[in-house]
Design a protein around this motif. Structure first.
Motif, PDB file in Angstrom:
ATOM      1  N   THR A 165     -19.310  15.644 -77.960  1.00  0.00           N
ATOM      2  CA  THR A 165     -19.206  17.667 -77.501  1.00  0.00           C
ATOM      3  C   THR A 165     -19.631  17.230 -76.215  1.00  0.00           C
ATOM      4  O   THR A 165     -20.267  18.425 -75.513  1.00  0.00           O
ATOM      5  N   SER A 211     -19.960  20.747 -75.189  1.00  0.00           N
ATOM      6  CA  SER A 211     -19.088  22.034 -75.952  1.00  0.00           C
ATOM      7  C   SER A 211     -19.531  22.697 -77.513  1.00  0.00           C
ATOM      8  O   SER A 211     -19.107  23.477 -78.087  1.00  0.00           O
ATOM      9  N   SER A 212     -20.679  21.795 -78.081  1.00  0.00           N
ATOM     10  CA  SER A 212     -20.797  22.274 -79.185  1.00  0.00           C
ATOM     11  C   SER A 212     -22.172  23.988 -79.074  1.00  0.00           C
ATOM     12  O   SER A 212     -21.729  25.109 -79.488  1.00  0.00           O
TER      13      SER A 212
END
Length: 293
Positions: A83, A108-109
């Motif tokens: 992530t 991206s989390s």
């Protein structure tokens, strides 16, 4: 650019500085960093690339900042957490000009984009530079074109001259490292900003503009109300008239000391000043003022 070593530092530092000086993205006409820089400076650096020199001793903070980026990149590469994306180079084409940018970390989390900044405490005390917001929004724009969802941007400041003993003082940063969220722009606003920056840089290839006071990091003259018996000024004002007015109103002070301003970047941090007619004219003007006084 040629790296000199006037302070006789170890050769491995010279090699590191030479390596990093050559670290340039040749896949794009401009990087975001170049677009945010002064058009005059970027144009002169291109014109005199083979003639420029810089001493390795003046590149230490840059190397230290780069080393932090490399450690984080290596750590994330060794981790199984996909992530987190580090040091990813992104591209876009605007008005036929290819630009690039490299963000430090994208999570991206949480859809957050981060940029690491090794800076002085004075930037926090005096106000975070507007280029921080501009740069991160440009990276967010490029990231979205890569398919990323970006909900937030932030600079992660690491203050190189932070003092724990001063941390409780008013307006002094409480921590040496902290996250500083920045205002997000719409993509349309960012694209127009990039288009405008491309235009001024392209125009500079035809006719050099002058650097603005902001681009010179200019400090204006100050006027200090003094008495001969004290080392410190009683009051510092922005003009001679204000200084004399304060003396008259307060009934204090014997004389006004002029503290000359300074184009900080030109004098201390610009590698093309020897080829800059604006700097040359400014130096001659200052010499004339000194002789007149």
């Amino acid at each position: 650019m040629k790296i000199t070593n006037t302070k006789k530092l170890p050769s491995f530092l010279v090699k590191a500085a030479e390596f990093w000086a050559q670290h340039h993205d040749s896949q794009a006409e401009y990087s975001v960093t170049e677009l945010l820089d002064a058009p005059r400076r970027v144009a002169l650096m291109s014109q005199h690339a083979d003639q420029l020199t810089e001493d390795v001793s003046d590149r230490m903070w840059s190397l230290l900042g780069s080393s932090v980026h490399k450690v984080i990149e290596a750590a994330l590469e060794a981790d199984d957490d996909d992530t987190l994306i580090s040091e990813h180079r992104m591209f876009a084409e605007i008005d036929g000009i290819r630009i690039s940018g490299q963000c430090d970390v994208y999570d991206s989390s949480s859809n957050q984009l981060y940029d690491l900044k090794t800076a002085s405490v004075w930037e926090i005390i005096n106000g975070v530079r507007e280029e921080r917001e501009q740069q991160l929004n440009c990276y967010a724009y490029l990231g979205r074109r890569e398919g990323w969802k970006v909900d937030g941007i932030a600079a992660v400041f690491i203050l190189r001259d932070w003092s724990k003993n001063k941390a409780l003082e008013h307006d002094y940063p409480a921590d040496q490292a902290f996250v500083y969220p920045l205002k997000m722009w719409d993509d349309a606003v960012t694209e127009q900003f990039l288009r405008d920056r491309i235009r001024v840089h392209e125009d500079a290839k035809v006719k050099l503009p002058y650097c603005t006071p902001e681009e010179q990091w200019r400090r204006e003259d100050k006027f200090a109300v003094r008495v001969s018996s004290a080392k410190k000024a009683l009051r510092v004002k922005d003009s001679m008239a204000e200084a004399h007015q304060w003396m008259a109103e307060q009934g204090k002070g014997e004389f006004v000391e002029v503290r000359p301003g300074k184009a900080v970047r030109c004098e201390d941090y610009c590698s093309v000043r020897d080829y800059c007619t604006q700097y040359g004219a400014m130096t001659l003007s200052q010499q004339s003022r000194n002789e007149a006084s």
